[in-house]
Scaffold this active site. Structure first.
Site, PDB file in Angstrom:
ATOM      1  N   PHE A   1       0.845  -1.185   0.000  1.00 51.25           N
ATOM      2  CA  PHE A   1       0.000   0.000   0.000  1.00 51.25           C
ATOM      3  C   PHE A   1       0.883   1.239   0.000  1.00 51.25           C
ATOM      4  CE2 PHE A   1      -4.341   1.446   0.500  1.00 51.25           C
ATOM      5  CZ  PHE A   1      -5.047   0.321   0.131  1.00 51.25           C
TER       6      PHE A   1
ATOM      7  N   GLN B   1      -7.151  15.562   2.360  1.00 52.51           N
ATOM      8  CA  GLN B   1      -6.522  14.660   1.395  1.00 52.51           C
ATOM      9  C   GLN B   1      -7.346  14.458   0.133  1.00 52.51           C
ATOM     10  OE1 GLN B   1      -6.028  10.154   2.092  1.00 52.51           O
ATOM     11  NE2 GLN B   1      -3.956  10.974   2.193  1.00 52.51           N
TER      12      GLN B   1
ATOM     13  N   HIS C   1      -7.475  11.891  -2.825  1.00 53.32           N
ATOM     14  CA  HIS C   1      -7.003  10.571  -3.242  1.00 53.32           C
ATOM     15  C   HIS C   1      -6.757  10.631  -4.751  1.00 53.32           C
ATOM     16  CE1 HIS C   1      -6.957   6.295  -4.080  1.00 53.32           C
ATOM     17  NE2 HIS C   1      -7.014   6.024  -2.799  1.00 53.32           N
TER      18      HIS C   1
ATOM     19  N   LEU D   1     -14.109   6.072  -5.563  1.00 56.73           N
ATOM     20  CA  LEU D   1     -12.755   5.644  -5.258  1.00 56.73           C
ATOM     21  C   LEU D   1     -12.345   4.376  -5.998  1.00 56.73           C
ATOM     22  CD1 LEU D   1     -10.490   6.406  -3.260  1.00 56.73           C
ATOM     23  CD2 LEU D   1     -11.412   4.650  -1.761  1.00 56.73           C
TER      24      LEU D   1
ATOM     25  N   GLU E   1      -6.172   2.267  -3.658  1.00 58.52           N
ATOM     26  CA  GLU E   1      -4.723   2.228  -3.806  1.00 58.52           C
ATOM     27  C   GLU E   1      -4.236   0.780  -3.899  1.00 58.52           C
ATOM     28  OE1 GLU E   1      -3.104   5.391  -1.350  1.00 58.52           O
ATOM     29  OE2 GLU E   1      -1.711   3.899  -0.584  1.00 58.52           O
TER      30      GLU E   1
ATOM     31  N   ARG F   1      -0.361   9.668  -1.076  1.00 60.37           N
ATOM     32  CA  ARG F   1      -1.438  10.211  -1.904  1.00 60.37           C
ATOM     33  C   ARG F   1      -1.260  11.679  -2.248  1.00 60.37           C
ATOM     34  NH1 ARG F   1      -6.176   7.131   1.544  1.00 60.37           N
ATOM     35  NH2 ARG F   1      -5.774   5.084   0.628  1.00 60.37           N
TER      36      ARG F   1
ATOM     37  N   HIS G   1     -11.096  13.202  -0.338  1.00 60.48           N
ATOM     38  CA  HIS G   1     -11.227  11.881   0.272  1.00 60.48           C
ATOM     39  C   HIS G   1     -11.264  11.893   1.789  1.00 60.48           C
ATOM     40  CE1 HIS G   1     -10.972   7.579   0.345  1.00 60.48           C
ATOM     41  NE2 HIS G   1      -9.825   7.563   0.982  1.00 60.48           N
TER      42      HIS G   1
ATOM     43  N   ARG H   1      -2.600  11.592   5.412  1.00 57.46           N
ATOM     44  CA  ARG H   1      -2.793  10.239   5.932  1.00 57.46           C
ATOM     45  C   ARG H   1      -2.278   9.197   4.954  1.00 57.46           C
ATOM     46  NH1 ARG H   1      -6.390   6.437   5.030  1.00 57.46           N
ATOM     47  NH2 ARG H   1      -8.087   7.617   4.093  1.00 57.46           N
TER      48      ARG H   1
END
Lengths: 232, 578
Positions: free
Chosen positions: B119, B239, B241, B251, B254, B285, B351, B393
C-alpha cells in the site's frame, strides 16, 4: 437528454393513498438513477424523500423498484432503462414516505439468525488459521450489504411476510460455511422452521435482484442441503 | 414515545469508530450505552473502504511497528503527534487479531494466516522499499470491518437509535451533558442526557465537487462542536485521493496499485518515475495527486484533458477478478469498460479530512493549546484529530485509527461515566434546535440549499483543493462570506415532519460552509507547503515557523487561530523524499 420519470409518492401527513407523479429532467445517459432523483429533489420538488448514502452501490441505502425490478438507484444507469422510468419503493415493506420503507422488520429477521461468529473456544494469541479454500466457501455471501433487494423481489415473501427471506439466509450462510464458526446447528434449526428456507420455491428473483452479484439461489440451496444432511 | 432519554454514555455515529467505541463501552459493567446515528449502522461510510488495514504482522515478510510508525510520521510530513502514532502502530497488531477473532474474513496465505499486500507509503527498514503490510478482505475490507463490528454489537445487545440525526451538543456545568437529535421518521426532537458523549460522525468531503465521500458525510460532529466554541485542529489538511473515477469521484483503491497497477499520462508514460523514483505509484497520496495535477497542467492529461489513466491491463485477469472485484464492477458499471482490457480514467478526488476535533490519545476532547480537557466530551475516527495522520494520511491508516482510538475512546468514556454523576440538564436544552428548524422552515428567499451547495462545491474545488494560492484562498474567503449570507435565507420546500430530508440537508449544508471557513482560514494563514496543504506561493515546508498544529475557533461569527506544538519523540523531521 430529456428523461421522463414516474415516481410513486406518498406522504403520511397528507395522502391517504400513494399516487404517481411525473417529472421531466435533463440528464446524461450515463447518469445514475440516483443522480436523476437528486436532480428532481434539488431542482423540482424538495419534498421527495429517499434514502441514499455512498452513491456507488456499497452502503445499501437506495434499493428501490425501478421499471418493475429491484435495483440500487446508484447502480443503474439511465441509458440502460426504458422511458418513462418508473420508480417505486420496494414491495412488501411498509412505506413510510415516498421511496422510504420500514426496514426494522427486515433487520429483526437478520438478527434472528444470530449474525455473528459463534465460537466459544479459547482464542489463540494470533489469528485463527483458515485455509484459502475454506475462506473461499463463504466468500460470495460476505458481499451482502443488507439492502433488501432480494427479499423484496421474492414472491414467497410477498405472499407471506413471516418468511425469513433470502437476505437473512445469505447472512446465515456466511457463518454456517465459515470453518471458524461453531453455530451452524443453531442456525440450521432456525432456518428449518416454518418461516425458514422451505418457503423458498426456487424462483430465483433474488439472484437477479442482487446488486452485489451474490448467487443467492445457490446459497439458499446450500443451506437446504446442509439441513437435509444435518451438517455442512 | 418518550423523547427524553438518559444513558451513561452516548455515541453519535455508527461507523467503525462509533461501533468499536460502543462495543468497548458496553463491556464496562453497570454503564448504560446508546448509539445514535442518522443512518442504519450498516450504511456508514466505513463500509466503502476498500484496500486494506495495515499492521506490522510480518506474515509475508519481516516487519516491525517502528517501521510502520516511521512511515506514518513521514507520510504525515512530520506534523503527526508521535506519541499517538506509536500507540496506533503498536496496538494495530493485536487489534487485527482481535478483529479476526470477531470473525472478520480476511484473505489468507496458503498456510492459513492473514495475507498482506502493498500500500502507498508503507515501507520496510525506514523507507528502503515497499512492504506488504495491508491486511485485506478482497477490496471490501471496510465493508467487512463495518459488518463484523455491527455483528458484535448485535451479539452484545447494544442499544441503537437508528435514523436519529444529532444536531446539537449540550454543555452544562463545564461538562458535556448530552445531545439533541431529531427522529427522521417523526420529526420529533429527542434529548439525550448523558455523562459522556463521543462523536464518531466521520468526514466532511461534501464541500468539494469531486469527492469519494458519501452524500451523508457532511461533518456534522465537527460542525456541532465548532458552533459550541470548541476548536477544530489542522482543518487545512484535506486529502485528495489520486484515483477517483473521472467526473464521479468514486474511489479506486490504492490496493489496485498495490497489486501492480500503474498511472500513465496522455503520452503513455509512467510519470511517477519523475516524482517518486523509489516508491513510484505507491508514493503517498498527496504527492501523487500533485503529480497528476502537474501532468494535466503541462498538457499531458489524456488527450490533453483533465484526467490520467490507471492501467491494470498488464495484471493477470485472476488478480483483478479475485483481489479487486468491486472496483472491476464499478468500472464496468459506471464507465462501461473492462479494466482487464482497458485503462481507467481517473482524477484526484476529495477523500479524507486529516483535521478534526482535537483529542488526546484517550479520545478526550482538548479545547486549547494548553491541553485543557472538556470533561465528558470525546471524539474518534475521521471526525477527530489525535493527530496520527499529520498533514497527510497514509492509505489504510484510517481503518486502524478508528479501531485503535474508537476502542480507547469507548473505554475511557465508560470509566469516566462510571465515576461521575449526571450534570444538571438545562431547561432550554433543545431551544437552539427548535429555533433553527423554525428559521429554516420560514426562509424567505427563493434560493434552495442545493443551489448554495453546488456553488460551494465548485468554488472549494477550484480554490481550496490540491494546490492553493493566497489570491485563490482570499477569493474563497470572500465567497464563503457571501454563501453564509445566502444560506441564512434559503427556502425549504418541505415543511412537514416525516422524513423531511429537505430540511436536514440544509442543516448539513450549514456545517459544510462553516467547515469550509475553517479549511480556508487555516490554509490562508499557513504560509508553507506540508503534506496535503500545498501553497504555490510558499512551495517549501517551513519547520522553523510552521511545525505546529492549527487550532481554529469560531467566535461571534469570526475565526480565531491559535497554534500548539507537535509531539516529536523518535523521529526528527527530515526532507520528505520517496
Amino acid at each position: 437528454m430529456k428523461v421522463l420519470f414516474k415516481i410513486k409518492r406518498f406522504n403520511p401527513e397528507k395522502n391517504e393513498k400513494p399516487y404517481f407523479a411525473t417529472y421531466e429532467i435533463d440528464a446524461e445517459p450515463t447518469d445514475r438513477v440516483l443522480d436523476a432523483l437528486h436532480a428532481i429533489k434539488w431542482q423540482l420538488d424538495g419534498t421527495l424523500a429517499l434514502r441514499r448514502s455512498c452513491g456507488h452501490g456499497i452502503c445499501g441505502s437506495d434499493a428501490m423498484r425501478i421499471n418493475g425490478r429491484n435495483y440500487l438507484a446508484c447502480k443503474v444507469l439511465i441509458k440502460n432503462l426504458k422511458q418513462p422510468i418508473t420508480v417505486e419503493p420496494m414491495m412488501g415493506f411498509t412505506v413510510k414516505k415516498d421511496l422510504i420503507v420500514d426496514m426494522d422488520p427486515f433487520f429483526a429477521k437478520y438478527r434472528s439468525i444470530k449474525p455473528y461468529l459463534i465460537n466459544n473456544e479459547e482464542t489463540p494469541a494470533k489469528e485463527r488459521i483458515q485455509s484459502p479454500e475454506d475462506r473461499e466457501k463463504f466468500d460470495n455471501t460476505t458481499k451482502c450489504i443488507l439492502c433488501g433487494a432480494c427479499t423484496t423481489a421474492c414472491p414467497s415473501f410477498w405472499s407471506n411476510s413471516n418468511y425469513i427471506g433470502p437476505a437473512a439466509i445469505v447472512q446465515a450462510h456466511r457463518f454456517i460455511f465459515d470453518s471458524r464458526d461453531k453455530g451452524a446447528k443453531e442456525r440450521l434449526s432456525i432456518l428449518d422452521e416454518n418461516s425458514g428456507v422451505w418457503r423458498c420455491r426456487t424462483i430465483f428473483n433474488c439472484t437477479d435482484a442482487c446488486p452485489r452479484d451474490i448467487d443467492v439461489g445457490r446459497a439458499i440451496g446450500e443451506v437446504k442441503q446442509a439441513i437435509l444432511k444435518g451438517s455442512t | 414515545m418518550n423523547t427524553h432519554h438518559q444513558y451513561d454514555a452516548v455515541i453519535v455515529g455508527a461507523g467503525g469508530a462509533g461501533l468499536m467505541a460502543a462495543l468497548e463501552a458496553s463491556k464496562v459493567s453497570g454503564v448504560s450505552v446508546a448509539v445514535v446515528s442518522k443512518l442504519y449502522p450498516t450504511r456508514s461510510h466505513t463500509g466503502t473502504a476498500q484496500g486494506g488495514i495495515c499492521a506490522a504482522l510480518g506474515n509475508v515478510e519481516p516487519d516491525s511497528w517502528e517501521w510502520h510508525m516511521f512511515d506514518t510520521v513521514k507520510g504525515g510530513d512530520y506534523l503527526g503527534d508521535q506519541d499517538a502514532i506509536e500507540i496506533l502502530c503498536r496496538e494495530a497488531v493485536d487489534l487485527i487479531y482481535e478483529l479476526e477473532h470477531m470473525g472478520l474474513p480476511f484473505n489468507r496465505r496458503p498456510d492459513g494466516r492473514i495475507d498482506q499486500r502493498n500500500f502507498g507509503g508503507h515501507t520496510r527498514e525506514f523507507g528502503k522499499g515497499p512492504i506488504k503490510r495491508a491486511c485485506y478482505a478482497a477490496d471490501r475490507t471496510g465493508h467487512m470491518i463495518l459488518q463484523t463490528l455491527y455483528q458484535q454489537c448485535i451479539k452484545q445487545e447494544v442499544t441503537f437509535f437508528n435514523e436519529y440525526h444529532v444536531f446539537d451538543l449540550v454543555l452544562s456545568e463545564g461538562r458535556a451533558a448530552g445531545v439533541v437529535a431529531v427522529s427522521l421518521e417523526t420529526g420529533e426532537i429527542h434529548t439525550f442526557h448523558t455523562k459522556s458523549v463521543l462523536f464518531a460522525t466521520g468526514g466532511c468531503g461534501n464541500m468539494y465537487q469531486i469527492t469519494s465521500n458519501a452524500h451523508t458525510l457532511t461533518g456534522d460532529g465537527m460542525g456541532i462542536v465548532f458552533r459550541r466554541g470548541i476548536p477544530l485542529e489542522d482543518m487545512e489538511f484535506f486529502q485528495f485521493h489520486p484515483t477517483g473515477i473521472y467526473k464521479m469521484g468514486i474511489l479506486i483503491t490504492e490496493g489496485a496499485r498495490g497489486e501492480g497497477g500503474i498511472l500513465r499520462n496522455g503520452k503513455g508514460e509512467r510519470f511517477m518515475e519523475r516524482y517518486a523514483p523509489t516508491l513510484l505509484d505507491l508514493a503517498p497520496r498527496d504527492m501523487i495527486s500533485r503529480a497528476i495535477y502537474l501532468e494535466i497542467r503541462e498538457g499531458r492529461g489524456i488527450g490533453g484533458g483533465d484526467y490520467v489513466h490507471l492501467d491494470l491491463t498488464h495484471l493477470d485477469k485472476e488478480v483483478v477478478e479475485k483481489k479487486l472485484p468491486d472496483i472491476a464492477d464499478f468500472v464496468r458499471t459506471y464507465l462501461g469498460i473492462d479494466p482487464v482490457k482497458e485503462q481507467i480514467p481517473v482524477q484526484p478526488t476529495a477523500h479524507y479530512a486529516m483535521g478534526g476535533i482535537p483529542t488526546d490519545v484517550e479520545g478526550r476532547v482538548v479545547i486549547d493549546e494548553k491541553g485543557t480537557i472538556l470533561p465528558g466530551l470525546y471524539a474518534a475516527g475521521e471526525t477527530a484529530c489525535v493527530s496520527v495522520h499529520g498533514a497527510n494520511r497514509l492509505g489504510t491508516n484510517s481503518l486502524i485509527d478508528i479501531i485503535v482510538f474508537g476502542r480507547r475512546g469507548g473505554r475511557h468514556m465508560a470509566h469516566f461515566a462510571k465515576g461521575t454523576e449526571f450534570a444538571t440538564w438545562p431547561k432550554d436544552a433543545s431551544s437552539y434546535l427548535q429555533e433553527e428548524i423554525a428559521r429554516l422552515k420560514e426562509g424567505k428567499s427563493q434560493e434552495s440549499a442545493a443551489a448554495v451547495r453546488s456553488e460551494l462545491q465548485e468554488t472549494m474545488m477550484r480554490d481550496a483543493s490540491v494546490f492553493r494560492t493566497e489570491s485563490g484562498l482570499k477569493q474563497m474567503e470572500e465567497k464563503l462570506r457571501e454563501l453564509q449570507g445566502r444560506f441564512k435565507g434559503i427556502r425549504i420546500s418541505d415543511v412537514g415532519n416525516a422524513y423531511n430530508t429537505d430540511l436536514y440537508e440544509a442543516f448539513e449544508l450549514g456545517y459544510l460552509i462553516d467547515l469550509s471557513e475553517a479549511i480556508v482560514g487555516g490554509a490562508l494563514a499557513r504560509k508553507e507547503s506540508r503534506g496535503a496543504h500545498s501553497r504555490e506561493d510558499y512551495p517549501k515546508r517551513n519547520d522553523a515557523e510552521w511545525l505546529k498544529h492549527t487550532l481554529c475557533y469560531q467566535k461571534n461569527g469570526k475565526l480565531e487561530l491559535k497554534y500548539k506544538p507537535v509531539v516529536i519523540t523518535k523521529f526528527q523531521p527530515q526532507e520528505r523524499k520517496y
